[in-house]
Design an enzyme around this catalytic site. Structure first.
Site, PDB file in Angstrom:
ATOM      1  NE  ARG A   1      -4.456  -0.971  10.026  1.00 19.29           N
ATOM      2  CZ  ARG A   1      -3.456  -0.507   9.279  1.00 19.29           C
ATOM      3  NH1 ARG A   1      -3.520   0.695   8.746  1.00 19.29           N
ATOM      4  NH2 ARG A   1      -2.395  -1.254   9.059  1.00 19.29           N
TER       5      ARG A   1
ATOM      6  NE  ARG B   1       1.640  -4.907  10.935  1.00 20.23           N
ATOM      7  CZ  ARG B   1       2.759  -4.817  10.207  1.00 20.23           C
ATOM      8  NH1 ARG B   1       3.895  -5.321  10.657  1.00 20.23           N
ATOM      9  NH2 ARG B   1       2.741  -4.225   9.045  1.00 20.23           N
TER      10      ARG B   1
ATOM     11  NE  ARG C   1       7.111  -3.587   5.640  1.00 20.23           N
ATOM     12  CZ  ARG C   1       5.818  -3.249   5.658  1.00 20.23           C
ATOM     13  NH1 ARG C   1       5.215  -2.893   4.550  1.00 20.23           N
ATOM     14  NH2 ARG C   1       5.149  -3.302   6.788  1.00 20.23           N
TER      15      ARG C   1
ATOM     16  NE  ARG D   1       6.000  -0.670  10.005  1.00 19.42           N
ATOM     17  CZ  ARG D   1       4.848  -0.732   9.344  1.00 19.42           C
ATOM     18  NH1 ARG D   1       4.757  -0.209   8.133  1.00 19.42           N
ATOM     19  NH2 ARG D   1       3.802  -1.325   9.864  1.00 19.42           N
TER      20      ARG D   1
ATOM     21  CE  LYS E   1      -2.456  -0.865   3.727  1.00 22.27           C
ATOM     22  NZ  LYS E   1      -1.969  -2.198   4.129  1.00 22.27           N
TER      23      LYS E   1
END
Ligand code: ADP
Length: 215
Positions: A88, A172, A127, A161, A13
């Protein structure tokens, strides 16, 4: 144009939002980025959000909706925006509708980035994100930077992160399924939903998204 991006964590995203916002000349509004900025600046809002984010849970609506509203009311968002990470859950989606209706505005489209769960887990585990700009995203095996730990685009420091750890990612994803996925039906019922496969080259996905939005 007023657009909402949805998709599981790791769907791309943030990456897509940066390109789409540029192509469409609208600001990219990421609630995740707004929270992270508040945390690094040590604000009260950041303090309220941190524990929820670290656990991979949603930050409570009372905090989130006000922050998102403040950002959408900035002058640069008067002509449109691309929302990334908001709404969300269904109550945030309803709050957004109320906010827009009060101004005589409405959403133009909701772009749903579809990716399989296995792929998402692989993407998130490797990531690495630039401290200067969260749209500068790398991956240790899929998209490694030229020099380890350094952003190719701006030379910034790359980091993982805290909420990209395996345990937090699992939560998540769970939160995405139970709380966020219901907004897909909510927007489908409003005739706003546009779903595209988010696999493949970043530029191919951007093109797919632009083509889908033009329709
Ligand atoms: P991703 O899409 O990769 O999960 P984000 O940067 O969008 O990452 O969000 C990171 C975290 O920020 C979320 O796990 C959540 O704790 C918090 N957050 C972001 N947006 C919202 C929102 N709209 N409502 C509640 N919490 C949010």
């Amino acid at each position: 144009m007023r657009i909402v991006l949805v998709g599981p964590p790791g769907a791309g995203k943030g990456t897509q939002a940066a390109f789409l916002a540029k192509n469409l000349s609208i600001p990219h509004i990421s609630t995740g980025d707004l929270f992270r900025a508040n945390i690094s600046q040590g604000t009260e809002l950041g303090k309220q959000a941190k524990a929820f984010m670290d656990a991979g849970d949603l930050v409570p609506d009372e905090v989130t909706i006000g922050m998102a509203k403040d950002r959408m009311e900035q002058p640069d968002a008067a002509g449109g925006f691309l929302l990334d990470g908001f709404p969300r859950n269904v109550s945030q989606a309803e709050a957004l509708d109320v906010m827009l209706q009060a101004e005589g505005m409405k959403l133009d489209a909701v772009l749903d980035l579809e990716v399989e769960e296995d792929e998402v887990v692989k993407r998130i585990a490797g990531r690495r994100i630039c401290r200067n700009d969260s749209s500068h995203v790398f991956h240790v095996t899929y998209a490694p930077p030229k020099a380890e730990g350094v952003c190719d685009t701006c030379g910034g420091e790359l980091y993982q992160r805290g909420d990209d750890s395996e345990a937090t990612v699992r939560n998540r994803l769970e939160v995405y399924h139970t709380q966020t996925e219901p907004i897909i039906d909510y927007y489908k019922a409003q005739g706003l939903l546009v779903t595209i496969p988010a696999l493949g080259e970043v530029s191919d996905v951007t093109k797919r998204a632009m083509d889908a939005l033009k329709k």
